[in-house]
Structures are given as structure tokens and as C-alpha cells.
Scaffold this motif. Sequence first.
Motif, PDB file in Angstrom:
ATOM      1  N   ARG A 174       0.837  -1.211   0.000  1.00 12.55           N
ATOM      2  CA  ARG A 174       0.000   0.000   0.000  1.00 12.55           C
ATOM      3  C   ARG A 174       0.866   1.252   0.000  1.00 12.55           C
ATOM      4  NH1 ARG A 174      -3.232  -3.259   3.395  1.00 12.55           N
ATOM      5  NH2 ARG A 174      -2.217  -2.431   5.246  1.00 12.55           N
ATOM      6  N   LEU A 227       2.214   2.204  -3.384  1.00 14.94           N
ATOM      7  CA  LEU A 227       1.252   2.776  -4.325  1.00 14.94           C
ATOM      8  C   LEU A 227       1.244   4.297  -4.299  1.00 14.94           C
ATOM      9  CD1 LEU A 227      -1.864   0.452  -4.071  1.00 14.94           C
ATOM     10  CD2 LEU A 227      -0.234   0.653  -5.934  1.00 14.94           C
ATOM     11  N   THR A 228       1.554   4.884  -3.162  1.00 17.84           N
ATOM     12  CA  THR A 228       1.481   6.345  -3.042  1.00 17.84           C
ATOM     13  C   THR A 228       2.328   7.054  -4.096  1.00 17.84           C
ATOM     14  OG1 THR A 228       0.955   6.184  -0.703  1.00 17.84           O
ATOM     15  CG2 THR A 228       1.806   8.297  -1.473  1.00 17.84           C
ATOM     16  N   THR A 264       1.000   6.675  -7.813  1.00 23.95           N
ATOM     17  CA  THR A 264      -0.220   7.351  -8.253  1.00 23.95           C
ATOM     18  C   THR A 264       0.069   8.767  -8.741  1.00 23.95           C
ATOM     19  OG1 THR A 264      -0.729   8.129  -6.023  1.00 23.95           O
ATOM     20  CG2 THR A 264      -1.735   6.052  -6.708  1.00 23.95           C
ATOM     21  N   ARG A 311      -5.276   5.404  -8.869  1.00 20.20           N
ATOM     22  CA  ARG A 311      -4.990   4.274  -7.971  1.00 20.20           C
ATOM     23  C   ARG A 311      -4.996   2.962  -8.749  1.00 20.20           C
ATOM     24  NH1 ARG A 311      -7.633   0.416  -5.695  1.00 20.20           N
ATOM     25  NH2 ARG A 311      -6.904  -0.537  -3.786  1.00 20.20           N
ATOM     26  N   ARG A 312      -5.979   2.783  -9.632  1.00 20.99           N
ATOM     27  CA  ARG A 312      -6.060   1.552 -10.435  1.00 20.99           C
ATOM     28  C   ARG A 312      -4.856   1.460 -11.358  1.00 20.99           C
ATOM     29  NH1 ARG A 312      -7.883  -2.793  -9.449  1.00 20.99           N
ATOM     30  NH2 ARG A 312      -9.776  -1.831  -8.750  1.00 20.99           N
TER      31      ARG A 312
END
Length: 75
Positions: A11, A14-15, A18, A30-31
Motif C-alpha cells: 500500500r 502505491l502512493t 499514483t 490508484r487503479r
Amino acid sequence: MVRESAAQAHRELLTPLTGAPAELGDDDPRRTALLLQGIFNAATTAIESGDDAAAETGRAVRMAVAAVMGGAVSA
């Protein structure tokens, strides 16, 4: 415990992923970040299996840039 730590680490990765899609106006950054993470995970697996690290890294970066920018991947 280990599974939750791994999930948290994913998680957190991911930041930063994005950012570029969001700046480019992606409708679901996000996807897109999740899909980009898949490219990087596949490259990591290939490198860990003995494939050339420079070649895999280069290809992963080209694929990610092409995906975000809407272009084709060239060797």
C-alpha cells in the motif's frame, strides 16, 4: 502478521506510483498504480529468477512509461 506487513508495504508503494497518472489526468490513478505495480512485480520476479537485471529494469520502465503516456513499448 507477516502478511499484514507485506500488505502495508505494498500500500505504501502505491502512493508514489499514483503521482504521475494523477498529474496526467488519469481518471483512476490508484487503479493505474496497481497495474504499474504489477509490471514492477513481474520484473522483480524475473530478476530473482536469474534474468538480466539491467534488461528487465529497462523493459519495465519502458512499459510503465508507455502505459502512462499511451505509447508503444520498443526494445
